[in-house]
Design an enzyme around this catalytic site. Structure first.
Site, short mmCIF file in Angstrom:
data_model
loop_
_atom_site.label_atom_id
_atom_site.label_comp_id
_atom_site.label_asym_id
_atom_site.label_seq_id
_atom_site.Cartn_x
_atom_site.Cartn_y
_atom_site.Cartn_z
N LYS A 112 49.86 46.12 83.38
CA LYS A 112 49.89 45.77 84.44
C LYS A 112 48.44 45.25 83.78
CE LYS A 112 48.33 45.13 88.93
NZ LYS A 112 48.64 44.20 89.33
N THR B 30 48.11 50.62 90.88
CA THR B 30 47.50 50.20 89.61
C THR B 30 46.28 51.05 89.51
OG1 THR B 30 47.96 48.16 90.54
CG2 THR B 30 46.31 48.62 88.36
N LYS C 138 38.70 45.76 90.36
CA LYS C 138 39.59 46.45 89.45
C LYS C 138 40.15 46.93 88.71
CE LYS C 138 43.46 49.77 91.40
NZ LYS C 138 44.27 50.46 91.89
#
Ligand code: NAD
Length: 296
Positions: free
Chosen positions: A171, A96, A246
């Site tokens: 995402k 990611t 994050k």
């Protein structure tokens, strides 16, 4: 059967690589942490002495690294993976990372005569072990079609989200919804407690009314209504608050770059920042309800 190079054999990468081995593929892996690399060897894989060697051993190369910094450092430059791998190698980066870096590396791959997909996942370590991850994929149609059978070994839902970087875009947009909705559901339970409304009653009503969402019905942040949710095991992760922070920061970076208005995304990032800053980074992200209770 495919020849696969695999770089980054951490909590996610190792079980993903093991599933490729179980499906009969030839996997050559590398991780900076020798114990992780040895674990791949124990599972029947080949252990490379460098990331470059792993990349050269594969027609397809999967990377599963912590962040965009590691991805840039590994892919780019004179001894980067793009430079040393055989021509036309198909790279699949499942880390990611920020959309900008994903697009920059995809352009560099094209310039180097390589092919590149960004394919971040959701589903966590449990999904990686069970081979039930969701893959959100950005890149060219033909490369997606070629990668799909391999992604199906590691995941259950495979979605082509568009061109380079769109997997990462999907995402971070999804996880921004998740972070905001978890805080919203948690605030509602805290308010219900103050008003003398029973947790189960609020759940029974809202789970079938307009407040219904995944953070409530699948991942309920109070113990009781959903027995499988982390609230029933003292908020043991699951998906840690640090990981949520994050992803919320990546969403905020992207919002700044594109001038998108995301005021609730910004507040969610701040709220998780305070929670993680208070030493709760390893706790499941639904534990944010304890932080909200503490700030009455
Ligand atoms: P991790 O820290 O367990 O694994 C990363 C691995 O990469 C480590 O073993 C590290 O040694 C290795 N590494 C770092 N730099 C390297 C290099 N230059 N060469 C070789 N190896 C290197 O992290 P993880 O939990 O496996 O997560 C990986 C990615 O997946 C992250 O981007 C994370 O955001 C994403 N992700 C994680 C989860 C989860 O629940 N853990 C869920 C979805 C997505």
């Amino acid at each position: 059967m495919a020849r696969i190079g695999f770089v980054g054999l951490g909590n996610m990468g190792l079980p993903m690589a093991r599933n490729l081995l179980k499906a009969g593929h030839e996997v050559t892996g590398f991780d900076l942490n020798a114990a992780q690399a040895r674990a791949l060897g124990d599972a029947g894989g080949q252990v490379a002495t460098s990331a470059q060697e792993a990349a050269q051993a594969g027609d397809i190369v999967v990377t599963m690294l912590p962040s965009g910094r590691e991805v840039s450092a590994l892919y780019l430059g004179d001894d980067g993976l793009l430079a040393v791998a055989g021509p036309g190698t198909l790279f699949i980066d499942s880390s990611t990372i920020d959309v900008e870096t994903a697009r920059k590396v995809a352009t560099a791959a094209q310039d180097a005569g390589q092919r590149m997909l960004d394919a971040p996942v959701s589903g966590g370590v449990g999904g990686a072990e069970a081979g039930t991850l969701t893959f959100m994929v950005g890149g060219a149609d033909g490369d997606f079609t070629e990668a799909r059978p391999l992604l199906e070994v590691m995941g259950k839902t495979i979605v082509h989200a568009g061109g380079p970087g769109n997997g990462q875009a999907a995402k971070i947009c999804n996880n921004m919804i998740l972070g905001i909705s978890m805080i919203g559901v948690s605030e509602a339970f805290v308010l219900a407690e103050k008003l003398g409304l029973d947790h189960q009653k609020l759940f029974d009503i809202s789970s079938t009314a307009s407040g219904q969402c995944w953070s409530l019905t699948t991942y309920c942040p109070v113990p009781g209504p959903v027995p499988t949710s982390p609230a029933n095991r003292d908020y043991q992760a699951g998906f840690t608050a640090a990981m949520m922070l994050k992803d919320l920061k990546l969403a905020q970076d992207a919002a700044t770059h594109t001038d998108a208005a995301t005021p609730l995304g910004a507040l969610a990032a701040q709220t998780y920042g305070l929670f993680v800053g208070g030493g709760q980074g390893g706790v499941d992200f639904s534990g944010i309800i304890r932080f909200l209770r503490g700030h009455a």
